[in-house]
Write an enzyme that holds these catalytic residues in place. Structure first.
Site, PDB file in Angstrom:
ATOM      1  N   ASP A  82       0.838  -1.189   0.000  1.00 33.03           N
ATOM      2  CA  ASP A  82       0.000   0.000   0.000  1.00 33.03           C
ATOM      3  C   ASP A  82       0.883   1.252   0.000  1.00 33.03           C
ATOM      4  OD1 ASP A  82      -2.305   1.828   0.724  1.00 33.03           O
ATOM      5  OD2 ASP A  82      -3.301  -0.089   1.024  1.00 33.03           O
ATOM      6  N   HIS A 138      -3.405   6.054   3.684  1.00 29.97           N
ATOM      7  CA  HIS A 138      -4.283   4.967   3.247  1.00 29.97           C
ATOM      8  C   HIS A 138      -3.826   3.618   3.777  1.00 29.97           C
ATOM      9  CE1 HIS A 138      -5.808   2.101   0.130  1.00 29.97           C
ATOM     10  NE2 HIS A 138      -6.863   2.876   0.144  1.00 29.97           N
ATOM     11  N   SER A 323     -11.310  -0.339  -0.672  1.00 25.59           N
ATOM     12  CA  SER A 323     -10.034  -0.454   0.037  1.00 25.59           C
ATOM     13  C   SER A 323     -10.243  -0.810   1.498  1.00 25.59           C
ATOM     14  CB  SER A 323      -9.263   0.868  -0.033  1.00 25.59           C
ATOM     15  OG  SER A 323      -8.704   1.072  -1.288  1.00 25.59           O
TER      16      SER A 323
END
Length: 357
Positions: A82, A138, A323
């Protein structure tokens, strides 16, 4: 194999009988831009403090009932590919495989890798690429949904499998990756090696994770076509590593699961639903038509609307997107494999159990 050269060299390589195909690997032009990849782009976030209530995704999936049976992810290693991870976040540090809680020391080698290294573009990161960082937030959020535990920070458990360990690889810079950066992280997961080391000489397959969460997609703007990452995903699955992948946020139209790696049969692709179980309007739908397969996707759906989890620096927030759904499934696999170790590495049986229950 990544090669740097000009058009003439590309044509020479194309003529070699040993070369199956050539694919471009574009340079990243904007490193601090708002991410444009719809496969993982979250909806606007709102900051929040840790609370004493479990995130709804943990009770909706009945993770708390699995904990009551005595299984919390013990003995299982999950991996994040990620934007990076704030490894020392209060809710994540204890689960980091590189952290020794008894000695209060940390070892990043074999537990962290950065596909980009570090240069002047990485002002938000430690200059040493062997030190984990998250330049976007994220990745930290998705790891929290897999293993987060905020009880030491005045909150509650945030992750599906709080007793599992995590490792990580940064595959995006400023929220953007390339075929090479995604492939590099997959290669590292197969046999982790030190930053700057030789994967063939220094790689240790015994340190590979059991599960890899992939809350991202590689669209054409990043250099991917439908076949770009298929071989590497097939190879990682063949090694007994479970690959959870977000379906994308391009719904509600049909055939909007259209970017690697969510389109592949070897990926267990995850759509998003809300707290009532209704499929989110943004969640990408199948069938997969970009490769002509007509493959049914996603394989499953999980909580992905207003998901509460960890965020840099030492904070917590709500995000929405497929996600956020994918790490729920990665954590569910960690719980399953903790409860039934005979399933570890048996991807077919594991997928069957998930889809039928």
């Amino acid at each position: 194999i990544e090669v740097q050269g000009d058009a003439a060299l590309a044509e020479q390589l194309r003529l070699l009988p040993e070369v199956d195909r050539l694919a471009r690997n574009p340079a990243l032009q904007q490193t601090n831009a708002v991410p444009t990849s719809p496969a993982w782009r979250p909806l606007p976030l709102r900051e929040a403090r840790a609370t004493a209530a479990l995130p709804y995704g943990l009770t909706y999936t009945h993770a708390d009932q699995v904990w009551a049976l005595g299984f919390h992810g013990e003995g299982v290693v999950v991996a994040s590919q990620d934007t990076g991870v704030q490894w020392d976040h209060p809710a994540l540090r204890a689960a980091y495989r590189g952290w020794d809680s008894a000695a209060m020391t940390v070892t990043h080698v074999y537990n962290w890798f950065d596909a980009f290294g570090r240069d002047s573009q990485d002002s938000r990161c430690d200059p040493d690429p062997q030190v984990p960082c998250d330049d976007q937030g994220h990745g930290t959020h998705t790891v929290g949904t897999m293993v987060g535990d905020a009880t030491s920070d005045g909150g509650e458990i945030l992750g599906m499998a709080p007793a599992a360990k995590w490792i990580g690889c940064r595959n995006m810079r400023g929220g953007v990756g390339t075929p090479a950066s995604y492939t590099t992280c997959f290669e590292w997961f197969m046999a982790p090696y030190p930053q700057g080391g030789d994967p063939f000489q220094d790689g240790k397959p015994e340190l590979a994770p059991n599960i890899v969460n992939n809350s991202w997609g590689c669209p054409p703007s990043e250099g991917c076509d439908a076949d770009s990452l298929r071989q590497i995903v097939d190879t990682v699955r063949a090694a007994g590593i479970f690959i959870a992948a977000s379906a994308g946020n391009s719904g509600p139209a049909c055939s909007t699961v259209d970017d690697p790696i969510g389109i592949y049969d070897s990926s267990f692709t995850v759509g998003a639903h809300d707290a009532q179980g209704s499929i989110a309007s943004f969640s990408s739908r199948g069938p997969v038509t970009i490769d002509g397969s007509g493959r049914l996707k996603p394989d499953i759906s999980a909580p992905g609307v207003s998901v509460y989890s960890t965020f840099p620096t030492n904070s917590y927030t709500f995000l929405s997107g497929t996600s956020m759904a994918s790490p729920h499934v990665a954590g569910a696999v960690a719980l399953l494999w903790s409860a039934a170790p005979s399933l570890i590495g048996d991807i077919d049986r594991t997928e069957e159990i998930l889809t039928q229950s």
